[in-house]
Design an enzyme around this catalytic site. Structure first.
Site, PDB file in Angstrom:
ATOM      1  N   ASN A 179     -15.086 -27.836   4.634  1.00 31.78           N
ATOM      2  CA  ASN A 179     -13.593 -26.562   4.664  1.00 31.78           C
ATOM      3  C   ASN A 179     -12.869 -26.819   5.388  1.00 31.78           C
ATOM      4  O   ASN A 179     -11.782 -25.695   5.835  1.00 31.78           O
ATOM      5  CB  ASN A 179     -14.121 -25.908   4.121  1.00 31.78           C
ATOM      6  CG  ASN A 179     -13.280 -24.812   3.053  1.00 31.78           C
ATOM      7  OD1 ASN A 179     -12.026 -25.287   2.847  1.00 31.78           O
ATOM      8  ND2 ASN A 179     -13.185 -23.333   3.649  1.00 31.78           N
ATOM      9  N   HIS A 219     -10.432 -23.954 -14.670  1.00 33.94           N
ATOM     10  CA  HIS A 219      -8.960 -24.581 -14.197  1.00 33.94           C
ATOM     11  C   HIS A 219      -9.808 -24.849 -13.019  1.00 33.94           C
ATOM     12  O   HIS A 219     -11.022 -24.583 -11.881  1.00 33.94           O
ATOM     13  CB  HIS A 219      -9.030 -22.671 -13.675  1.00 33.94           C
ATOM     14  CG  HIS A 219      -7.945 -22.967 -12.005  1.00 33.94           C
ATOM     15  ND1 HIS A 219      -6.429 -23.938 -12.714  1.00 33.94           N
ATOM     16  CD2 HIS A 219      -7.527 -22.795 -10.957  1.00 33.94           C
ATOM     17  CE1 HIS A 219      -5.561 -23.187 -11.224  1.00 33.94           C
ATOM     18  NE2 HIS A 219      -6.212 -23.625 -10.719  1.00 33.94           N
ATOM     19  N   HIS A 274       2.293 -23.429  -4.264  1.00 31.78           N
ATOM     20  CA  HIS A 274       2.444 -23.460  -2.547  1.00 31.78           C
ATOM     21  C   HIS A 274       3.819 -23.109  -2.127  1.00 31.78           C
ATOM     22  O   HIS A 274       3.642 -22.984  -1.142  1.00 31.78           O
ATOM     23  CB  HIS A 274       1.804 -24.525  -2.705  1.00 31.78           C
ATOM     24  CG  HIS A 274       0.229 -24.689  -3.310  1.00 31.78           C
ATOM     25  ND1 HIS A 274      -0.057 -25.634  -3.776  1.00 31.78           N
ATOM     26  CD2 HIS A 274      -0.760 -24.344  -3.312  1.00 31.78           C
ATOM     27  CE1 HIS A 274      -1.253 -25.176  -4.764  1.00 31.78           C
ATOM     28  NE2 HIS A 274      -1.476 -24.699  -3.503  1.00 31.78           N
ATOM     29  N   ARG A 294      -6.827 -20.355  10.582  1.00 36.12           N
ATOM     30  CA  ARG A 294      -6.905 -19.595   9.417  1.00 36.12           C
ATOM     31  C   ARG A 294      -8.500 -20.158   9.348  1.00 36.12           C
ATOM     32  O   ARG A 294      -9.027 -20.736   9.164  1.00 36.12           O
ATOM     33  CB  ARG A 294      -6.284 -20.129   7.767  1.00 36.12           C
ATOM     34  CG  ARG A 294      -5.603 -20.359   8.163  1.00 36.12           C
ATOM     35  CD  ARG A 294      -5.332 -18.853   7.035  1.00 36.12           C
ATOM     36  NE  ARG A 294      -5.401 -18.951   5.117  1.00 36.12           N
ATOM     37  CZ  ARG A 294      -5.289 -18.936   4.712  1.00 36.12           C
ATOM     38  NH1 ARG A 294      -3.623 -18.958   4.385  1.00 36.12           N
ATOM     39  NH2 ARG A 294      -5.273 -18.994   3.195  1.00 36.12           N
TER      40      ARG A 294
HETATM   41  N1  GLN Z   1      -7.597 -17.574 -11.023  1.00 38.26           N
HETATM   42  C1  GLN Z   1      -7.676 -17.932  -9.499  1.00 38.26           C
HETATM   43  C2  GLN Z   1      -6.991 -16.928  -9.568  1.00 38.26           C
HETATM   44  O1  GLN Z   1      -5.274 -17.097  -9.804  1.00 38.26           O
HETATM   45  C3  GLN Z   1      -7.707 -19.055  -9.548  1.00 38.26           C
HETATM   46  C4  GLN Z   1      -7.296 -19.330  -8.429  1.00 38.26           C
HETATM   47  C5  GLN Z   1      -7.631 -21.002  -7.680  1.00 38.26           C
HETATM   48  O2  GLN Z   1      -7.746 -21.351  -8.378  1.00 38.26           O
HETATM   49  N2  GLN Z   1      -7.868 -21.167  -6.926  1.00 38.26           N
HETATM   50  O3  GLN Z   1      -6.269 -16.951  -7.729  1.00 38.26           O
HETATM   51 ZN    ZN Z   2      -6.010 -23.764  -9.028  1.00 42.25          ZN
END
Ligand code: GLN
Ligand code: ZN
Length: 779
Positions: free
Chosen positions: A130, A661, A715, A535
């Site tokens: 990471n 997602h 972003h 970070r």
């Molecule tokens: N459900 C999370 C959000 O909307 C998904 C975050 C992510 O994909 N990193 O923050």
């Molecule tokens: Zn995401």
């Protein structure tokens, strides 16, 4: 005779022990705060330098006191070791207007973070960790020059403190293999052709290190664990042959880590000219052991990485010692060096600062500081001076971990064992399910939704913090969060979004939130690991069998659903993501732990359904991240990861719609696994690489489920216009069926401000509506 040998033994008190690298942040993230204060203009460069020098000196002292023989230097960094190498080579991209001379903070941090007029260099993941590094931008016109003397300066700094260190450099071949052609340079530009230009600078550095008194030098060449073609392997041969005469008189270690070294690479590596020692990760790269046993070159040093630099578990010292003793038989007593599997950068810093963890769990753990002690204890034991008390305390801790009822939950073990070897799929196929769901949900075509989180305000963070610290009551907390959800629901209704979210105001982190409610998880106070620059992340520790004592999200999800007639998505983090963003137990295979988490999430999915939630999103943001480094291991990982996801939702009705997602755009190579997840709808990051994502469908991959490639980049603070979004959607419609396309942003909105989110979503909805009208009139 006896006396003499004892005497020699006493003089060389330090056993053959080595540390690949050490965390820079400090036990309490001192470097982070110093960096951020400097960046904010709140402190001077001198203050930052002072904090950093103090950190370095305490690390060196600590290793030296522990008895480590080969102590690394130049593993400190103000931002990243790859960027340090770029600075060393003077490979500053022209947009930073650097005019030569020693690279100072302003140029260095501009490359790392951008400045008012130019963006930063690209950042990407360091192998499968990471940690993120700054990607060098190279081409035929780069004028390399020796522009950062950091490696030599750090060596001298340690020496002045009385510590003779092993300076560590990113090896020349890995440096080039991890770089990319600069903007304007042909994509096919052969980066390795730059070897001839960078090696003279490496030679200058080596000469200076020698002059300063260095006798040992380490080159990190981790790319040797990748699947490299012959021509890339030849570059190693060529590079080290070229460096050979500069290196003469030095001990030279080439260090690899993170995986097995493939047989061909092993052959190349161990035949390198001028190299006297080879370092291997024997935790993740156990297959390398066979190669070592069959063909390690005689007379060379073996740096055996037996102490895990990627995790937080105490080493099983008895097992390591046995392994080391068997290796001693292979390479010879005086050629074996005990080491860490990789830099300790990837583990937490010091257990001493853990006040929240109980003693039992603490006895099972070792952070970087404790790992240094383990390495040395092993080296001492090998040399015959075994610290019996230390070994037996370790054995007792190992035994307690094995037998603790906190670790083992028979019922969970049984349930997860029953999953293996079997398959889990929803009974009905996706198109029939989508029909059933549509009857219930009655959504327009191109339905709009968001990914889950809404902006996290200062006020929200305060509420959560004060509730945790018991400064406000449960009632006050529930009232505040309810208020926030109401606001988010009303906003989405005003915007006329079709499938709503509650905004996740009760969560500060998508893994921690679930980990805190599951058993088998522990949380540290200071177990930070550097992610990039200043970070850090604080991964939970999965120490035991995972189970879900009670429902985790039903309360908030049903409350949110009660506020609206539109479908409200239940919002969960998937098992693979929880696994990949945690420190995972090492006493059972990762897939087993993943199956256990999957069963816990399955319970939650079913409880949400029972509570009347008809759309449930199970985020697998980190599924791709866990992909092993070696291609030969991809299929196995993808198989259990995808199976784990499916386990979470096999038990529900056709009419309940499962979303997932994912946070990456480059999924073409794993598209078949994504299809195999069998979600009803997938939303996926896309806006930074439209063409890439869509090309997979253009090439004929059939995707029957709902899909929402992000229509704008969350972003960035930039607000996309409705035209621009419509344009994107139209491009998607050229390759995807109208009835499967969803319209949504790239990812969650938690890092954005409402002043950005409102207009952006407004434009997104109007774009969707405009296209709906356009499609209706075309019929
Ligand atoms: N459900 C999370 C959000 O909307 C998904 C975050 C992510 O994909 N990193 O923050
Ligand atoms: Zn995401």
């Amino acid at each position: 005779m006896r006396l003499i040998s004892d005497c020699v033994f006493l003089m060389d008190r330090k056993m053959a022990s080595h540390i690949v690298g050490y965390p820079r942040m400090g036990p309490k993230r001192e470097l982070k705060f110093a960096l951020e204060s400097f960046w904010d203009g709140k402190s001077a460069a001198e203050d930052l330098k002072k904090v950093s020098a103090d950190l370095r000196s305490s690390i060196w002292k600590q290793m030296s006191d522990a008895g480590i023989k080969y102590i690394p230097s130049n593993t400190f960094s103000y931002y990243d070791q790859m960027l340090d190498t770029t600075a060393m080579l003077g490979a500053v991209p022209s947009r930073y207007n650097w005019t030569g001379g020693e690279i100072e903070f302003s140029t260095y941090f501009s490359m790392a973070r951008g400045n008012a007029s130019v963006p930063a260099m690209e950042m990407t993941k360091w192998f499968d960790t990471n940690y993120h590094f700054i990607v060098p931008e190279l081409g035929p016109d780069v004028n390399f020059s020796y522009a950062s003397h950091k490696a030599v300066d750090e060596y001298k700094e340690a020496k002045a403190l009385g510590v003779d260190t092993v300076p560590v450099l990113v090896g020349p071949v890995s440096y080039l293999l991890l770089s990319k052609p600069a903007k304007g340079v042909e994509k096919s530009f052969p980066l390795l052709s730059l070897l001839d230009k960078i090696l003279p600078i490496y030679k200058e550095v080596i000469a200076e290190l020698k002059a300063a008194g260095a006798s040992f030098i380490q080159f990190d060449e981790p790319t040797l664990v990748l699947d490299l073609e012959a021509q890339k392997l030849e570059a190693f041969t060529k590079a080290y042959a070229d460096l050979e005469s500069s290196l003469s008189g030095l001990n030279v270690l080439v260090q690899t880590y993170f995986a097995d070294v493939p047989a061909e690479a092993f052959k190349t590596l161990t035949a390198l000219k001028g190299v006297t020692g080879f370092g291997f990760d024997l935790v993740r790269g156990t297959k390398t052991l066979d190669l070592i046993k069959s063909s390690f070159p005689s007379g060379k040093y073996l740096f055996a990485g037996v102490v895990d630099g990627r995790n937080i578990w105490a080493n099983d010292l008895a097992a390591s010692l046995a392994l080391l003793q068997s290796l001693e038989g292979v390479v010879g007593k005086d050629k074996l060096v005990v080491s860490t599997s990789c830099s300790l950068l990837h583990t937490a810093v010091d257990l001493i600062n853990e006040t929240k963890l109980d003693d039992e769990i603490k006895s099972w753990l070792a952070f970087a500081a404790q790992k240094v002690v383990e390495v040395n204890a092993l080296a001492k034991a090998l040399s015959g001076a075994k610290d019996e008390a230390f070994f037996s305390a370790n054995a007792a801790a190992q035994a307690s971990r094995k037998s603790s009822p906190r670790v083992t939950n028979e019922a969970v073990q049984k349930a997860s064992a029953a999953l293996q070897g079997s398959d889990h799929r929803r009974a009905t196929n996706v198109s029939a399910r989508l029909d059933a769901q549509q009857k219930k949900l009655n959504l327009p075509i191109l339905p709009t939704t968001t990914i889950g989180s809404f902006p996290q305000t200062v006020e929200l963070r305060r509420v959560r913090r004060e509730y945790k610290a018991k400064k406000i009551s449960e009632e006050e907390y529930v009232a505040a969060i309810t208020e926030e959800i109401k606001k988010v629901v009303e906003l989405q209704e005003d915007l006329d979004i079709d499938v709503l979210v509650h905004g996740e105001p009760e969560r500060n982190d998508m893994v921690e939130y679930f980990g805190e409610q599951l058993s088998g998880f522990a949380f540290t106070a200071n177990g930070w690991v550097q992610s990039y620059g200043s970070r850090c992340v604080k991964p939970p520790i999965i120490y035991g069998d995972v189970s879900r004592p009670k429902a985790m999200t039903v309360f908030w999800s049903s409350k949110a659903q009660s506020m609206t007639k539109r479908p409200m998505k239940g919002m969960l983090t998937g098992p693979v993501t929880i696994l990949n963003w945690s420190f995972v137990r090492n006493d059972q295979p990762r897939f087993e732990t993943c199956y256990q988490i999957a069963l816990a999430i399955k319970d939650e999915v079913e409880d949400l359904e029972k509570a009347g939630i008809t759309v449930i999103q199970i985020d697998e943001a980190a599924l791709r991240e866990g992909l092993p480094l070696r291609k030969s291991e991809h299929a196995f990982y993808l198989n259990w990861a995808v199976h784990s996801f499916r386990i979470t939702n096999v038990g529900i009705q056709d009419t309940t719609q499962i979303h997932t997602h994912m946070c990456y755009s480059n999924f073409n190579d794993i598209i078949h696994s994504i299809i195999d997840m069998d979600a009803d709808v997938i939303t996926i990051e896309n806006s930074r690489s439209d063409e890439k994502l869509l090309s997979v469908f253009r090439e004929g991959v059939k995707y029957g489920a709902g899909i929402g490639p992000g229509v704008y980049d969350i972003h960035s603070p930039r607000i996309p216009s409705a035209e621009e979004i419509a344009d994107r959607v139209n491009k998607m419609l050229a390759v995807l069926d109208t009835n499967i396309l969803w319209v949504n942003p790239d990812c969650g909105l938690k890092t954005r401000k409402y002043t950005e989110v409102k207009p952006a979503l407004q434009n997104m909805v109007s774009a969707a509506k405009a296209i709906r009208t356009q499609l209706a009139s075309a019929k």
